[in-house]
Design an enzyme around this catalytic site. Structure first.
Site, PDB file in Angstrom:
ATOM      1  CD1 TRP A 166     -44.748   5.720 -12.171  1.00  0.00           C
ATOM      2  CD2 TRP A 166     -43.847   3.019 -11.635  1.00  0.00           C
ATOM      3  NE1 TRP A 166     -44.735   5.625 -13.408  1.00  0.00           N
ATOM      4  CE2 TRP A 166     -44.212   3.732 -13.109  1.00  0.00           C
ATOM      5  CE3 TRP A 166     -44.242   2.346 -11.092  1.00  0.00           C
ATOM      6  CZ2 TRP A 166     -43.698   2.956 -14.418  1.00  0.00           C
ATOM      7  CZ3 TRP A 166     -43.510   1.413 -12.069  1.00  0.00           C
ATOM      8  CH2 TRP A 166     -43.922   1.424 -13.251  1.00  0.00           C
ATOM      9  CG  ASP A 179     -40.198   5.902  -6.346  1.00  0.00           C
ATOM     10  OD1 ASP A 179     -38.669   5.801  -7.444  1.00  0.00           O
ATOM     11  OD2 ASP A 179     -40.205   4.807  -7.496  1.00  0.00           O
ATOM     12  CE  LYS A 232     -38.851   6.259 -15.296  1.00  0.00           C
ATOM     13  NZ  LYS A 232     -40.045   6.684 -16.396  1.00  0.00           N
TER      14      LYS A 232
END
Length: 416
Positions: free
Chosen positions: A153, A223, A247
């Site tokens: 990511w 993030d 999530k």
């Protein structure tokens, strides 16, 4: 049309109209004003069924939601708090939904102890959209942003940011297959960069920052998609904290962005309106219709977290849960292997393999047979992965740990 033809048509249609009276009534009810709906003598409420079967879903996202949150949403699905309409039907500018949105933000701020000089933005597009928003709001085409690459990511973030400005990669974990995170003393930061972007928890590789990077003279941007709300964050150490909610918090389709006020209002002229943080900040995240249902579910989760002791309590529970699985791996004499270094092992995403890789498909199939699903590793790395976010109960981790021991006892002999 002749009178005779009209009679023939009426005769043909009448039986169909009679047989579909129930459907007609449902359509009339859904089209009626809220006040009329409340007065109708039709009971369409579906009572929560706590006895319905629930499985242990180890998916990396979308992921499990708390059962009591689902039940509360279910109970209010047809008529939220007696209003005669579902949250998904409400005007986002009506007093009913504004009360939902305002409470959600207030609870979110309380949970994270967000300082007053930070704005909270509820935005569409997930965290990946912020990969573009960051440079468009903070940097010119010739400026440089540091991006630490610890996994898939952060690599995607670096690639996207690089479309809009220069990117310096102070450290890249690719050589070590993204199994560790180097100390900041080894990072080669650009002297021209004001901002350092990193991914607090890599969902795919399963590495996690255990403390905030201390970088003098740099503004941190994190993030936090896959460990959002799993533990406290000292927001004052950051310029921007952002993450997708699918999530640890709610349904897919939204990201939360926490941004310091002095970083708002500096977007390029070419920045799309919907990516300009100022647009969202000045319009309370409602420049256009927001993801109302997702905001509502997130609000219910925030309320639950506060009632259960906040993020400090959540962190303790999460550390206890993941330890159950890591301990089985460590004590398996090599039958199970976790690729990540202990100091960087994620509390949220636990990747592991079996010494005989042919047994991995068997493991996944047998686990699914006993109601433990989504244990297959990401397609880019293989193996297995157990994602044990906030809503995964301790019982789920205990069941997986027991299953792992039993599976090893059954198959270890053939691998000696």
């Amino acid at each position: 049309m002749s009178a005779f033809a009209m009679q023939q048509l009426t005769a043909a249609v009448r039986p169909q109209l009679a047989s579909s009276s129930k459907s007609r009534a449902l359509r009339m009810r859904s089209a009626a004003p809220a006040q009329s709906r409340r007065s109708m003598q039709v009971n369409c409420t579906v009572a929560p069924k706590s006895t319905d079967k629930r499985i242990f879903n180890f998916s990396a996202g979308p992921a499990m939601l708390p059962v009591d949150v689902l039940e509360k949403a279910q109970a209010n699905m047809f008529s939220w708090e007696g209003t005669g309409m579902c949250v998904m039907e409400m005007s986002h500018r009506g007093k009913e939904f504004l009360s939902i949105a305002n409470k959600a933000e207030a609870d979110f701020r309380q949970l994270l102890n967000i300082p007053d000089n930070y704005k909270v933005l509820f935005v569409q597009g997930g965290a990946s959209t912020q990969f573009s928003a960051i440079p468009l709001n903070l940097a010119g085409p010739d400026d440089t942003i540091d991006v630490v690459v610890t996994g898939s990511w952060s690599k995607k973030a670096a690639d996207e940011i690089g479309k809009f400005c220069n990117v310096n990669i102070p450290w890249n974990g690719k050589e070590g297959k993204f199994t560790d995170i180097a100390p900041t003393s080894e990072w080669k930061l650009s002297p021209d960069s004001k901002y350092v972007v990193f991914c607090a928890n890599e969902t795919i590789q399963g590495v996690e920052f255990k403390e905030d990077p201390a970088l003098e003279g740099k503004t941190l941007i994190a993030d936090v998609s896959s460990n959002f709300m799993s533990k406290p964050i000292d927001i004052a150490k950051y310029g921007v904290v952002y993450g997708g909610v699918q999530k640890n918090i709610g349904p897919a389709g939204m990201a939360l962005v926490i941004v310091r006020e002095d970083l708002i209002g500096n977007a390029r002229e070419s920045c799309p309106t919907m990516l300009d943080w100022k647009t969202m900040a000045e319009n309370d995240s409602m420049y256009n219709t927001p993801p109302c249902w997702t905001m509502y579910i997130c609000g219910l989760v925030f309320e639950k977290l506060l009632a259960e002791g906040g993020l400090e309590s959540m962190q303790m529970r999460n550390e206890e849960k993941c330890k159950l699985i890591y301990d089985v791996i460590a004590e398996s004499d090599g039958f199970y292997r976790c690729p990540t270094k202990p100091a960087a092992q994620s509390c949220m995403n636990i990747p592991f393999t079996i010494v005989d890789s042919e047994l991995e498909a068997v493991f996944i199939k047998e686990a699914q047979a006993v109601d433990m699903v989504a244990l297959k590793g990401h397609r880019s790395v293989g193996g297995m992965r157990a994602s044990v976010y906030n809503a995964m109960p301790k019982e789920g981790c205990e069941k997986l740990a027991t299953f792992m021991k039993e599976f090893q006892a059954k198959h270890a002999a053939s691998n000696n």
